[in-house]
Design an enzyme around this catalytic site. Sequence first.
Site, PDB file in Angstrom:
ATOM      1  N   LYS A  94       0.904  -1.346  -0.049  1.00 34.40           N
ATOM      2  CA  LYS A  94       0.009   0.034  -0.011  1.00 34.40           C
ATOM      3  C   LYS A  94       0.789   1.140  -0.005  1.00 34.40           C
ATOM      4  CE  LYS A  94      -3.927  -1.948  -0.664  1.00 34.40           C
ATOM      5  NZ  LYS A  94      -4.971  -1.119  -0.552  1.00 34.40           N
TER       6      LYS A  94
HETATM    7  N1  PMP Z   1      -3.312  -7.835   1.542  1.00 32.68           N
HETATM    8  C1  PMP Z   1      -3.198  -6.667   2.790  1.00 32.68           C
HETATM    9  C2  PMP Z   1      -2.378  -7.255   3.719  1.00 32.68           C
HETATM   10  C3  PMP Z   1      -3.561  -5.545   2.421  1.00 32.68           C
HETATM   11  O1  PMP Z   1      -3.491  -4.684   3.482  1.00 32.68           O
HETATM   12  C4  PMP Z   1      -4.606  -5.264   1.482  1.00 32.68           C
HETATM   13  C5  PMP Z   1      -4.993  -3.928   1.221  1.00 32.68           C
HETATM   14  N2  PMP Z   1      -6.336  -3.551   2.051  1.00 32.68           N
HETATM   15  C6  PMP Z   1      -4.606  -6.237   0.280  1.00 32.68           C
HETATM   16  C7  PMP Z   1      -4.066  -7.324   0.421  1.00 32.68           C
HETATM   17  C8  PMP Z   1      -5.382  -6.060  -0.855  1.00 32.68           C
HETATM   18  O2  PMP Z   1      -5.260  -4.906  -1.833  1.00 32.68           O
HETATM   19  P1  PMP Z   1      -6.206  -4.022  -2.584  1.00 32.68           P
HETATM   20  O3  PMP Z   1      -7.008  -3.204  -1.604  1.00 32.68           O
HETATM   21  O4  PMP Z   1      -5.482  -3.325  -3.720  1.00 32.68           O
HETATM   22  O5  PMP Z   1      -7.378  -5.132  -3.210  1.00 32.68           O
END
Ligand code: PMP
Length: 301
Positions: free
Chosen positions: A39
């Site tokens: 992120k």
């Molecule tokens: N895995 C983790 C540990 C995350 O924090 C996130 C984001 N919430 C994701 C996967 C998924 O990413 P996205 O929001 O881009 O779908």
Amino acid sequence: MKAFDLIGNTPLVLLEQFSTEAMKIYAKLEMYNLGGSIKDRLGKHLIEHAMSQGELSTGDTIVEATAGNTGIGLAIVANHYHINCVIYAPEHFSEEKMSIMRALGADVRRTPRSEGMIGAQQQAKAYAEKHQAYYVNQFNNDENPRAYVHTLAQEILDQCPDINYFVAGAGSGGTFSGTASVMHQHNVKNIIVEPEGSILAGGEAHAHDTEGIGVEKWPSFLDRSLIDDIKVISDQDAFHNVSQLALKEGLLAGSSSGAALQAAMDIAEDIDEGHIVVVFPDSSDRYMSKNILNYGGNNNE
Ligand code: PMP
């Protein structure tokens, strides 16, 4: 090199113990970003884009609802540009992520678990209206998937030009949408991963322990035509794989990585040869208080 340059360009490794000569699973290690998760890429893109559009300037305040990793990415980048950062996070997400956000200078506010991520979003929006802050709105911001198009997707194609399958979990759906839009043009099959309790494959929304993935409603920017398959993974399998990754590869990954690995292994069972790239969004160490390496089930009870 500066610390801020440690966002992006993460390593791609072969998961030797989960691969065969013909069937190879590679993991994109996003825990190697500056703030320890994928992120950071999103925080950087969203803040820099808003600044380039004149919607955000030094001295302003941003506000967002997040399970934590987006907040960490936003806090790092906000500091870099001297922007204030307010975060609303539902109370069941890990304390470690909250401590890290606070250490990075964010003003962190917990929201009731019963109101879910949607409750946190409502509070973030209300704060923005009241205080003229910039609401980042990752769940409905079309710039979310674009954060990965020129970064993650391009890096994967450079690191594994003969990729056949791309596997990623969906929280906001941004990682999958942005990367799959590029992979699609290279004839790569795109597999989206969700925990039991998420609604993409038509299941009922309910609590789950796999943290960071799982959606309560279909993300606005998630294009169905990009999805070749949806894998629904149990908390048990996700956490089992976290332990297996530690033992077999020395990789300390988070539970969404464990879920994504299960999806990759399921694909590997169905095909004889190929190259699967799976995204590992963060590491185990920010979930120690939730016994991630010794999972007994039902952390959320
Ligand atoms: N895995 C983790 C540990 C995350 O924090 C996130 C984001 N919430 C994701 C996967 C998924 O990413 P996205 O929001 O881009 O779908």
